[in-house]
Write a protein that holds these residues in place. Sequence first.
Motif, PDB file in Angstrom:
ATOM      1  N   GLY A  99      61.394  13.100  44.986  1.00 19.66           N
ATOM      2  CA  GLY A  99      61.617  11.884  44.454  1.00 19.66           C
ATOM      3  C   GLY A  99      61.368  10.885  45.243  1.00 19.66           C
ATOM      4  O   GLY A  99      60.677  11.110  46.323  1.00 19.66           O
ATOM      5  N   GLU A 100      61.645   9.471  45.085  1.00 18.47           N
ATOM      6  CA  GLU A 100      61.651   8.402  46.159  1.00 18.47           C
ATOM      7  C   GLU A 100      62.218   8.912  47.560  1.00 18.47           C
ATOM      8  O   GLU A 100      63.357   9.483  47.468  1.00 18.47           O
ATOM      9  CB  GLU A 100      62.409   7.371  45.454  1.00 18.47           C
ATOM     10  CG  GLU A 100      62.336   6.126  46.335  1.00 18.47           C
ATOM     11  CD  GLU A 100      63.153   5.062  46.014  1.00 18.47           C
ATOM     12  OE1 GLU A 100      63.303   3.890  46.619  1.00 18.47           O
ATOM     13  OE2 GLU A 100      63.397   4.815  44.690  1.00 18.47           O
ATOM     14  N   PRO A 101      61.747   8.650  48.536  1.00 16.30           N
ATOM     15  CA  PRO A 101      61.770   9.321  49.955  1.00 16.30           C
ATOM     16  C   PRO A 101      63.093   8.433  50.325  1.00 16.30           C
ATOM     17  O   PRO A 101      63.084   7.217  50.406  1.00 16.30           O
ATOM     18  CB  PRO A 101      60.796   9.204  50.795  1.00 16.30           C
ATOM     19  CG  PRO A 101      59.852   8.464  50.068  1.00 16.30           C
ATOM     20  CD  PRO A 101      60.126   8.328  48.710  1.00 16.30           C
ATOM     21  N   ILE A 102      64.071   9.106  51.094  1.00 18.68           N
ATOM     22  CA  ILE A 102      65.077   8.650  51.898  1.00 18.68           C
ATOM     23  C   ILE A 102      64.950   9.226  53.204  1.00 18.68           C
ATOM     24  O   ILE A 102      65.143  10.272  53.159  1.00 18.68           O
ATOM     25  CB  ILE A 102      66.456   8.645  51.389  1.00 18.68           C
ATOM     26  CG1 ILE A 102      66.488   8.234  49.875  1.00 18.68           C
ATOM     27  CG2 ILE A 102      67.449   7.801  52.097  1.00 18.68           C
ATOM     28  CD1 ILE A 102      67.985   8.237  49.288  1.00 18.68           C
ATOM     29  N   ASP A 117      68.086  13.957  43.385  1.00 18.91           N
ATOM     30  CA  ASP A 117      67.249  13.076  42.776  1.00 18.91           C
ATOM     31  C   ASP A 117      66.286  12.319  43.838  1.00 18.91           C
ATOM     32  O   ASP A 117      65.489  11.347  43.305  1.00 18.91           O
ATOM     33  CB  ASP A 117      67.858  12.076  41.780  1.00 18.91           C
ATOM     34  CG  ASP A 117      69.203  11.261  42.732  1.00 18.91           C
ATOM     35  OD1 ASP A 117      69.202  11.600  43.713  1.00 18.91           O
ATOM     36  OD2 ASP A 117      69.731  10.436  41.857  1.00 18.91           O
ATOM     37  N   HIS A 118      66.301  12.825  45.077  1.00 18.90           N
ATOM     38  CA  HIS A 118      65.338  12.041  45.804  1.00 18.90           C
ATOM     39  C   HIS A 118      64.843  12.910  46.823  1.00 18.90           C
ATOM     40  O   HIS A 118      65.386  14.102  46.944  1.00 18.90           O
ATOM     41  CB  HIS A 118      66.158  11.076  46.896  1.00 18.90           C
ATOM     42  CG  HIS A 118      66.476   9.912  46.030  1.00 18.90           C
ATOM     43  ND1 HIS A 118      67.619   9.764  45.158  1.00 18.90           N
ATOM     44  CD2 HIS A 118      65.903   8.455  45.935  1.00 18.90           C
ATOM     45  CE1 HIS A 118      67.674   8.459  44.686  1.00 18.90           C
ATOM     46  NE2 HIS A 118      66.721   7.759  45.084  1.00 18.90           N
ATOM     47  N   LEU A 119      63.613  12.759  47.378  1.00 18.70           N
ATOM     48  CA  LEU A 119      63.306  13.635  48.733  1.00 18.70           C
ATOM     49  C   LEU A 119      63.797  12.761  49.856  1.00 18.70           C
ATOM     50  O   LEU A 119      64.098  11.806  50.157  1.00 18.70           O
ATOM     51  CB  LEU A 119      61.765  13.296  48.863  1.00 18.70           C
ATOM     52  CG  LEU A 119      61.100  13.696  50.262  1.00 18.70           C
ATOM     53  CD1 LEU A 119      61.067  15.469  50.210  1.00 18.70           C
ATOM     54  CD2 LEU A 119      59.684  13.188  50.201  1.00 18.70           C
ATOM     55  N   VAL A 120      64.780  13.835  50.547  1.00 17.78           N
ATOM     56  CA  VAL A 120      65.689  13.530  51.642  1.00 17.78           C
ATOM     57  C   VAL A 120      64.892  14.190  52.848  1.00 17.78           C
ATOM     58  O   VAL A 120      64.527  15.285  52.929  1.00 17.78           O
ATOM     59  CB  VAL A 120      66.890  13.837  51.507  1.00 17.78           C
ATOM     60  CG1 VAL A 120      67.924  13.543  52.628  1.00 17.78           C
ATOM     61  CG2 VAL A 120      67.542  13.391  50.355  1.00 17.78           C
ATOM     62  N   ILE A 121      64.713  13.237  53.822  1.00 14.82           N
ATOM     63  CA  ILE A 121      64.382  13.476  55.182  1.00 14.82           C
ATOM     64  C   ILE A 121      65.350  13.274  56.262  1.00 14.82           C
ATOM     65  O   ILE A 121      65.962  12.132  56.234  1.00 14.82           O
ATOM     66  CB  ILE A 121      62.858  12.829  55.556  1.00 14.82           C
ATOM     67  CG1 ILE A 121      62.060  12.906  54.681  1.00 14.82           C
ATOM     68  CG2 ILE A 121      62.462  13.295  56.990  1.00 14.82           C
ATOM     69  CD1 ILE A 121      61.697  11.546  53.670  1.00 14.82           C
ATOM     70  N   VAL A 122      65.795  14.346  57.032  1.00 21.27           N
ATOM     71  CA  VAL A 122      66.640  13.982  58.223  1.00 21.27           C
ATOM     72  C   VAL A 122      66.021  14.461  59.519  1.00 21.27           C
ATOM     73  O   VAL A 122      64.937  15.263  59.307  1.00 21.27           O
ATOM     74  CB  VAL A 122      67.869  14.854  58.114  1.00 21.27           C
ATOM     75  CG1 VAL A 122      68.623  14.180  57.257  1.00 21.27           C
ATOM     76  CG2 VAL A 122      67.642  16.214  57.750  1.00 21.27           C
ATOM     77  N   ALA A 123      66.209  13.920  60.597  1.00 24.41           N
ATOM     78  CA  ALA A 123      65.424  14.450  61.857  1.00 24.41           C
ATOM     79  C   ALA A 123      66.586  14.427  62.919  1.00 24.41           C
ATOM     80  O   ALA A 123      67.476  13.600  63.016  1.00 24.41           O
ATOM     81  CB  ALA A 123      64.367  13.586  62.184  1.00 24.41           C
ATOM     82  N   VAL A 181      59.673   4.618  53.056  1.00 23.31           N
ATOM     83  CA  VAL A 181      60.930   5.214  52.787  1.00 23.31           C
ATOM     84  C   VAL A 181      62.226   4.016  52.750  1.00 23.31           C
ATOM     85  O   VAL A 181      61.986   3.002  53.284  1.00 23.31           O
ATOM     86  CB  VAL A 181      61.501   5.999  53.942  1.00 23.31           C
ATOM     87  CG1 VAL A 181      60.569   7.291  54.101  1.00 23.31           C
ATOM     88  CG2 VAL A 181      61.428   5.419  55.141  1.00 23.31           C
ATOM     89  N   THR A 182      63.218   4.387  52.065  1.00 24.68           N
ATOM     90  CA  THR A 182      64.459   3.737  52.233  1.00 24.68           C
ATOM     91  C   THR A 182      64.969   4.635  53.710  1.00 24.68           C
ATOM     92  O   THR A 182      65.081   5.645  53.557  1.00 24.68           O
ATOM     93  CB  THR A 182      65.347   4.086  51.158  1.00 24.68           C
ATOM     94  OG1 THR A 182      64.991   3.430  49.943  1.00 24.68           O
ATOM     95  CG2 THR A 182      66.989   3.489  51.473  1.00 24.68           C
ATOM     96  N   LEU A 183      65.309   3.573  54.483  1.00 27.73           N
ATOM     97  CA  LEU A 183      65.916   4.110  55.956  1.00 27.73           C
ATOM     98  C   LEU A 183      67.413   3.854  55.945  1.00 27.73           C
ATOM     99  O   LEU A 183      67.789   2.493  55.761  1.00 27.73           O
ATOM    100  CB  LEU A 183      65.362   3.421  57.036  1.00 27.73           C
ATOM    101  CG  LEU A 183      65.365   4.209  58.485  1.00 27.73           C
ATOM    102  CD1 LEU A 183      64.279   3.632  59.438  1.00 27.73           C
ATOM    103  CD2 LEU A 183      66.918   3.745  58.967  1.00 27.73           C
ATOM    104  N   VAL A 184      68.191   4.836  55.808  1.00 29.93           N
ATOM    105  CA  VAL A 184      69.546   4.750  56.221  1.00 29.93           C
ATOM    106  C   VAL A 184      70.047   5.312  57.450  1.00 29.93           C
ATOM    107  O   VAL A 184      69.809   6.290  57.882  1.00 29.93           O
ATOM    108  CB  VAL A 184      70.442   5.824  55.101  1.00 29.93           C
ATOM    109  CG1 VAL A 184      72.024   5.431  55.207  1.00 29.93           C
ATOM    110  CG2 VAL A 184      69.906   5.366  53.662  1.00 29.93           C
TER     111      VAL A 184
END
Length: 283
Positions: free
Chosen positions: A60-63, A86-92, A128-131
Amino acid sequence: MRGNVIAILTFFSMLLAVAGAQSAERWAELPAFPSIPVAKTSGMADVNDIKMYYAEYGEGEPILFIHGGLGNADVWGHQVADFAKDHLVIVADSRGHGRSTRSRQPFGYDLMTSDYVALLDYLKIDKVTLVGWSDGGIIGIDMAMKHPEKLSRVVAQAANVTTDGVKDDVLKNKTFRHYIEVAGDQYRKLSPTPTEYEAFSRKMFEMWATQPAWTAAELAKISVPVTLAIGDHDEAVKLDHTEMMAKDIPGAKLVILKDASHFAMLQDPIGYDAMIRDAMAGR
């Protein structure tokens, strides 16, 4: 005599109850890092002069979630489990943190921001939405100033834009000291250089002594939507500093997280995730 004894015992019971209630305040405790779901994909990206650990979840929409200083991506376990529905979640893991390597370059927010920009390019993710939490929030603000094309919006919790935004007594706070100890334990388990936590943390403290140092004029140029969140019991960042940031960044929204501290994503994950969803909905 018996009545006096009962009265004394009752009084001490009340004191113990009050003490127990005070120690149970969620903002005064550091919950354990949650388990993080199994990633859809993960790996080590060649980014600038390091190898950077990343993981992706959901569709989905990336975060992009960026952790704070000394920590690692696993702090986001609650958020990954929620948003991957419901989103594509990226962590690093930021350079030198967690599973990522570091180089001889001194730590700096511009450098770490360039790492995340390069990671998004590596993953072929346009925007992305960046949190970001703490240092992650600072990286988010840096990216908003220098690479706005990469961002849909920024949600920055417990970030500061000058060094005087940090409380003088933060390192005397027991919860924050506990975090430094936990971060050390995790570093020794995850890092490719497990014996170097003291050297690594010393380099981070050197960065924190002088960075960031942005002006109101620089913040005024930010054009992407920004939500600034801070716990009402934050141990590290001053509330009035966050209020100042909200005035200097055009259109920024300020959110006070109730009964939460610097570690709000662990202390109140339901409220924290709702705050992010509100920001994404423009509320």
